[in-house]
Design a protein around this motif. Structure first.
Motif, PDB file in Angstrom:
ATOM      1  N   LEU A 132       0.848  -1.191   0.000  1.00  0.00           N
ATOM      2  CA  LEU A 132       0.000   0.000   0.000  1.00  0.00           C
ATOM      3  C   LEU A 132       0.887   1.246   0.000  1.00  0.00           C
ATOM      4  O   LEU A 132       0.717   2.162  -0.792  1.00  0.00           O
TER       5      LEU A 132
ATOM      6  N   PRO B 283      -1.504  -3.992   2.627  1.00  0.00           N
ATOM      7  CA  PRO B 283      -2.889  -3.751   3.036  1.00  0.00           C
ATOM      8  C   PRO B 283      -3.197  -4.504   4.324  1.00  0.00           C
ATOM      9  O   PRO B 283      -2.762  -5.645   4.498  1.00  0.00           O
ATOM     10  N   ARG B 284      -3.919  -3.882   5.206  1.00  0.00           N
ATOM     11  CA  ARG B 284      -4.379  -4.449   6.482  1.00  0.00           C
ATOM     12  C   ARG B 284      -3.234  -4.878   7.407  1.00  0.00           C
ATOM     13  O   ARG B 284      -3.440  -5.628   8.355  1.00  0.00           O
TER      14      ARG B 284
ATOM     15  N   LYS C  64      -0.301   3.343  -2.949  1.00  0.00           N
ATOM     16  CA  LYS C  64      -1.102   2.607  -3.921  1.00  0.00           C
ATOM     17  C   LYS C  64      -0.516   2.736  -5.327  1.00  0.00           C
ATOM     18  O   LYS C  64      -1.229   2.965  -6.303  1.00  0.00           O
TER      19      LYS C  64
ATOM     20  N   GLY D  54      -6.218   9.262   1.502  1.00  0.00           N
ATOM     21  CA  GLY D  54      -6.508   8.121   2.370  1.00  0.00           C
ATOM     22  C   GLY D  54      -5.426   7.773   3.371  1.00  0.00           C
ATOM     23  O   GLY D  54      -5.318   6.635   3.809  1.00  0.00           O
TER      24      GLY D  54
ATOM     25  N   GLU E 157     -11.822   7.837   7.413  1.00  0.00           N
ATOM     26  CA  GLU E 157     -11.812   6.453   6.964  1.00  0.00           C
ATOM     27  C   GLU E 157     -10.557   6.145   6.155  1.00  0.00           C
ATOM     28  O   GLU E 157     -10.616   5.694   5.011  1.00  0.00           O
TER      29      GLU E 157
ATOM     30  N   GLU F  16      -7.077   4.516   4.665  1.00  0.00           N
ATOM     31  CA  GLU F  16      -6.611   3.155   4.432  1.00  0.00           C
ATOM     32  C   GLU F  16      -5.346   2.887   5.217  1.00  0.00           C
ATOM     33  O   GLU F  16      -5.040   1.744   5.539  1.00  0.00           O
TER      34      GLU F  16
ATOM     35  N   VAL G 137      -7.790  -1.229   8.738  1.00  0.00           N
ATOM     36  CA  VAL G 137      -6.894  -0.115   8.453  1.00  0.00           C
ATOM     37  C   VAL G 137      -5.441  -0.580   8.603  1.00  0.00           C
ATOM     38  O   VAL G 137      -5.080  -1.156   9.625  1.00  0.00           O
TER      39      VAL G 137
END
Lengths: 246, 279, 318, 330
Positions: free
Chosen positions: A9, A35-36, A70, A86, A159, A161, A192
């Protein structure tokens, strides 16, 4: 790791940056965040941990190197642009607007999307019930732990990422430190990706998927949280001979 | 010195044989956060005392309070037997307690030499009336210059002597600030992170400067994060965490103290909920 | 019916009691005048305070924004070669021009200088240069002769018990208070207002929250310029329009701001009223030509007795 | 357009008594702002108390001129103490606003009907300096070169004034290079560092304020003596702004900055003034654009513009060093 490389990410590569002209605090630092993922950045004081996060977030000019988010180059973009893309950020000490109320602090979190406020505030207050109780209270009347919750709450309002946390446990009593780490885990569990700079290496590594150890502005070690947690070299980096004396 | 200190019990607030600085019940809070809460602390005369602890432990705040750069909410402290509680910074310095800063405070648009000369105390030429009469102070000035040059030499700054201090690198600034503090001829120096930003080559010489100072009879108290440094040169180590003194003792004893390890790495928590979960 | 009665009582009083009205009545009158003067200072000072709060710039050219507002309205109202509009549309256009001028100065001067990293003290001296420049440009176009607007120039005072106030002044006070309440509402309740307070409170975090700091500062400058122009029109109405009216008001604005606590918009409002009242009430005991001197003296006294309180908390060192 | 008139006007103004007065006041300000870093925006207040010290002592109380001079000096010391007491511990901006306010307060008090018996109120005081001109050794004539001529009276005034300026410059040169000056310059860089080395920053700031203020009051006295009159309204805040322009033009924190700045400032100001008037008279500039009475305003506007441009593009002034400016932490 290679799989993560492709779908990462947030990537920082060979970053050089510093505060005083001619003096680099970061000398070729790099990291990536999938991600995550929950990634910790630890290292002794003065290693450049906070500086790295500031440079990634556009609060400090990067002299050379690149940051991508990204897949897009976001090097040296102003912070407010990164927020709209984000990325959220909670600074170390001054992490709230002291003269604003809790609700106003949260409102500033959705400054770019005011219409989202009522929807997001419900989510954030669910995560941090203390904020719901203190809505009308000024932030400067809150304790350090509550401020940290408010700071994170504000950053989550958009919100994001990715959430960048700069020493969330600094200056907190152990009870609040526990709470903060608990919340960080919860936030990460909700999807997140988190990059957390921490002083409290053990607690940080206990909850992190991976960790980076910074030394003198460059990466010293990297590995999974458990690996690093039991790595004598890491302990030595922190405590030097103190560790050896053990 | 070390032998005498080794006879003490290694617990927070222990009384020393010959304390120079004695701190009692000092508290300082910022907003709701209690930054410093020190019940009792004694700094031994003629020894090197290291003040360690994680970020936000209150080390710098304690420095600021004691050196008169910040006020305490309560408490008292004495230096060399005299009460200095609440004294303004320059009075504390004149008593012989001189400190340096974590973020160096070099005087940018003065030369390195001038930075040094400024620090000398008891200069006749610093009085407005006498400043106009160079013959009155020129001899003293020459003497001070000689001393400054010696120190600059010792700290390997002679090459930069006539440059603006603002052009120095971070590490050189640290050295200059330490050398400058010595110009005051203090009884005790308090160094706030003297090694931060100093390159490894210089670190060794800085360390030997500090031990030299002790051997010359000066009391040194310093905040430092580099544990090798702390273990290598300290006679006594004080560990702070969350504003309080959590451990005291000689380096080897402190290194074994679980309170110190906890303060640094964070307390170990082994309850089931906090195990790391991996995919 | 009322006006002749006032005159009649004044005459009879003058005949019977040579000392004039009693002290209490004079004090009440001075209070009313002080509130009116304070309202005008407050309207202009709020913008100055917001500019300081968000950018830490001490804007010495703020007085000129006041003058330019008053002079613009004058030109549109009665100026030779002007359109000769009624004062109300003239004032509205002057406010718009004031806002645009404020925005233009921020966009064209301060923002580039901030981006260059010019120090605050240098910026402060630059505002002094700007003040000299603008003031004397006004002087070239406006001249040294004091002028008045065509409308609402001479009015009979309404008799409100012991005090009198002309309808014009009453409306100015009411409008000023409404505008101040409006500004307070904006700061407290709107998105941009909260952003302004957020920026004053913690600039780094504001940027990190997604607030475009440059845009907020631009809004503050436009607001400040507009309010200054409005204050200028009011000041020109209650007293007279001169080329240096804003500069004369400037120090009183600063006095109000420091009195209320540097950087707080509400403090500036309260402080300005205090300054206005001190100025007017001083004439109960002292010559009228010393009004402003007493008001400024109040500033020095405040610095003397509670500087720490005004400064807020001492900053942490090291 | 007669260029010789324009040029000779400019030169006369640049070396004239007024330039000397402003140079002296700027030397005081240089000590405050250039060396100590104090933002004194009320230097005109010191000039005012100096001028009225002389004028009122002689005119109102019939004292000899030298007593008036002493009273003027004394009032400036008193003013500096009163002003420094509340403000020297505060942030720089507070000093700026407090000093400019103090200047206005004094001007308003001196011109008020209240003070009229002593100060002459708005009418000011006149003819108090005959003693000064009586001791002039210069025979009655005009002196000078080319078109630049001075009366014997002006020559006397300007000689004394420049002599005082040179003395003051020597004094400052001696001081700033002494250990005392080292402390002062260090305060400009970082107060806390100086404090940590055992120097009372407050005391040094106060000394600097008093000394620079005394120089300012001497400038005020010279101005009063040259004009043989004082009027409160010639001591408005703009005078201080001019002094800053002079200082920035010459170079703040430079010994000769105020002298170079003042000569250049007045020469340029008069050059523009004279050139504009000539151009209007010759019909190059239509009176509709700028009429002769407006020339004064135009040149003030140019001062403002000049100050802005200097601060933006050459903040170190003519004599300052760019390198040093870049190290300026403020």
């Amino acid at each position: 790791m290679s799989e993560q490389d492709e779908q990462a990410l947030l990537v920082a590569e060979r970053v050089f940056a510093g505060y005083v002209p001619g003096v680099d605090v970061l000398c070729g630092c790099g990291l990536l965040l999938g991600p995550r993922e929950l990634v910790g950045v630890i290292g002794p004081n003065g290693a450049g941990k906070s500086t790295l996060v500031k440079a990634i977030f556009g609060l400090l000019r990067i002299r050379s190197g690149m940051v991508t988010f990204k897949g897009k180059d976001v090097t040296n973009l102003p912070a407010h642009t990164l927020v709209s893309r984000g990325i959220g950020y909670v600074p170390q000490r001054q992490n709230v607007f002291p003269t604003l109320t809790v609700e106003e602090n949260l409102r500033m979190g959705t400054y770019l999307r005011p219409k989202e406020f009522s929807r997001r505030v419900a989510t954030v207050e669910e995560l941090f019930p203390v904020l719901a109780q203190r809505r009308a209270q000024k932030a400067n009347s809150m304790s350090g732990g509550e401020r940290q919750m408010l700071g994170m709450g504000r950053a989550l309002m958009m919100e994001p990422e990715v959430l960048l946390l700069d020493e969330p446990s600094a200056g907190l009593s152990p009870r609040f430190q526990d709470q903060v780490f608990e919340r960080v885990k919860e936030i990460n569990a909700s999807g997140v990706a988190i990059l957390m700079v921490e002083q409290n290496a053990r607690r940080c590594l206990q909850i992190c998927h991976r960790g980076y150890v910074l030394d003198q502005g460059g990466n010293a070690y990297t590995g999974t949280g458990t690996e690093l947690l039991h790595d004598d070299k890491v302990i030595e980096l922190y405590l030097g001979t103190l560790a050896r004396a053990r | 010195m070390r032998a005498e200190l080794a006879k003490l019990s290694f617990e927070p607030g222990v009384a020393k044989p010959d304390p120079l600085l004695v701190v009692d019940g000092v508290t300082r809070a910022f907003g709701g956060l209690v930054a410093v809460h020190v019940e009792h602390l004694e700094i031994e005369r003629g020894a090197i005392t290291a003040l360690i602890g994680p970020n936000g432990a209150g080390k710098s705040t304690l420095f600021n309070v004691v050196s008169g750069f910040d006020r305490a909410d309560s408490g008292s402290w004495t230096f060399d037997g005299a009460p200095v509680t609440g004294r303004s910074a320059h009075r504390v310095a004149r008593r012989g307690l001189v400190r340096t800063f974590q973020l160096t405070k070099t005087l940018s648009r003065l030369s390195v030499l001038e930075n040094m000369l400024l620090a000398a105390n008891g200069q006749r030429g610093e009085r407005l009336g006498l400043a106009l009469l160079p013959p009155v102070w020129l001899r003293q000035e020459r003497e001070i210059k000689r001393r400054a040059d010696e120190l600059l030499d010792r700290f390997r700054l002679s090459r930069m002597r006539d440059e603006y201090a603002g052009t120095l690198s971070g590490g050189q600034r640290k050295l200059l600030e330490m050398a400058r503090a010595l110009m005051v001829r203090p009884t005790m120096v308090m160094l706030d992170e003297p090694m931060a930003g100093v390159n490894p080559a210089l670190t060794q010489s800085l360390l030997s400067h500090i031990t030299d100072l002790r051997d010359e009879g000066m009391t040194v108290c310093f905040v430092e994060h580099d544990m090798d440094v702390v273990m290598g040169i300290s006679d006594w180590v004080v560990c702070m965490a969350e504003g309080e003194v959590v451990a005291e003792g000689p380096p080897h004893a402190v290194a074994k103290n679980p309170a110190v390890i906890d303060a640094y790495l964070g307390k170990q928590h082994d309850e089931p909920g906090t195990e790391p979960d991996h995919e | 019916m009322r006006v002749p009665f006032v005159l009649a009582t004044a005459l009879t009083q003058g005949d019977a009691v040579p000392q004039g009205p009693g002290f209490l009545d004079r004090a009440l009158q001075a209070l009313v005048d002080g509130i009116q003067f304070g309202a005008i200072i407050a309207i202009t000072a709020v913008g100055l305070s917001l500019i300081f709060g968000t950018t830490h710039l001490i804007n010495f050219a703020h007085g000129e924004l006041v003058t330019i507002g008053a002079v613009m309205a004058f030109f549109l109202n009665v100026g030779a070669g002007g359109p000769g509009w009624h004062l109300i549309p003239s004032a509205i256009v002057a406010i718009v021009i004031g806002a645009l001028l404020g925005g233009l100065i921020e966009r064209g001067l301060w923002r580039p200088l901030r981006n260059r990293g010019t120090g605050l003290i240098n910026l402060f001296i630059i505002t002094i240069g700007l003040s000299l420049l603008l003031r004397h440009v006004v002087l070239v176009f406006f001249g040294t002769r004091p002028q008045s607007y065509r409308e609402y120039d001479i009015q009979q005072a309404l008799d409100l018990g012991p005090v009198g106030i002309t309808p014009r002044d009453l409306i100015i006070v009411v409008l000023s208070v409404l505008v101040l309440l409006g500004v307070a509402f904006m700061l407290q309740r709107t998105r941009i207002g909260t952003a302004i307070r957020a920026l004053s409170s913690n600039p780094d975090l504001a940027e990190a929250s997604g607030i475009d700091v440059d845009r907020v500062v631009l809004v503050v400058w436009m607001l400040g310029g507009g309010l200054a122009a409005l204050g200028g029109v009011f000041f020109g109405l209650t007293e007279i329009i001169t080329w240096d009216m804003g500069f004369r008001l400037l120090l009183l604005m600063f006095a109000g701001i420091i009195l209320g606590g540097l950087g707080s918009a509400y403090g500036a409002m309260v402080g300005s009223f205090v300054i206005g009242i001190v100025a007017q009430m001083s004439s109960l005991w002292f010559p009228v030509d010393l009004q402003n001197a007493w008001a400024l003296l109040a500033l020095i006294v405040v610095l003397l007795i509670r500087p720490q309180g005004i400064l807020g908390q001492r900053e942490r060192v090291g | 357009m007669d260029w010789s008139v324009i040029l000779s006007d400019a030169i006369r103004s640049g070396i004239g008594p007024v330039a000397a007065v402003y140079a002296l006041a700027a030397i005081g300000l240089n000590l405050h702002f250039g060396y100590t870093g104090l933002l004194n925006f009320g230097q005109v207040a010191f000039m005012l108390v100096g001028a009225y010290g002389v004028a009122a002592s002689v005119s109102t109380y019939g004292l000899p001129l030298w007593v008036g001079v002493l009273i003027g000096l004394g009032s400036s010391v008193l003013l500096a103490l009163l002003l420094g007491l509340p403000t020297l511990r505060l942030r720089a901006e507070y000093l700026a606003i407090a000093t400019i306010a103090a200047g206005e307060i004094l001007r308003l008090f001196y011109r008020s009907s209240w003070a009229e018996p002593v100060t002459g109120g708005v009418f000011g005081l006149q003819r108090f300096a005959t003693e000064f001109y009586d001791i002039s050794p210069i025979p009655r004539d005009t002196y000078g070169f080319w078109l630049v001529r001075f009366t014997s009276r002006d020559l006397w005034a300007l000689s004394v004034a420049w002599a005082v300026v040179l003395l003051a410059t020597a004094l400052i040169a001696l001081l700033v290079h002494s250990p005392w000056g080292r402390v002062i310059r260090s305060i400009r860089e970082d107060e806390d560092a100086v404090r940590s080395l055992g120097k009372s920053v407050y005391a040094y700031k106060m000394q600097s304020l008093v000394l620079g203020g005394v120089l300012g009051s001497m400038a005020g006295m010279m101005l009063a003596i040259q004009n043989q009159s004082v009027n409160p309204d010639s001591y408005d805040p703009v005078v201080t702004f001019f002094l800053y322009t002079i200082l920035v033009l010459g170079g703040a924190g430079r010994v000769f900055g105020p002298i170079v700045g003042s000569i250049l400032f007045w020469a340029l100001l008069t050059f523009f003034d004279s050139a504009l008037r000539e151009a209007i008279a010759a019909g190059y500039i239509s009176p509709d654009v700028i009429s002769a009475p407006e020339v004064g305003a135009v040149r003030f506007a140019l001062v403002g513009l000049g100050l802005m441009l200097l601060m933006i593009f050459r903040p170190q002034g003519l004599l300052g060093s760019r390198k040093e400016m870049l190290l300026d932490a403020r």
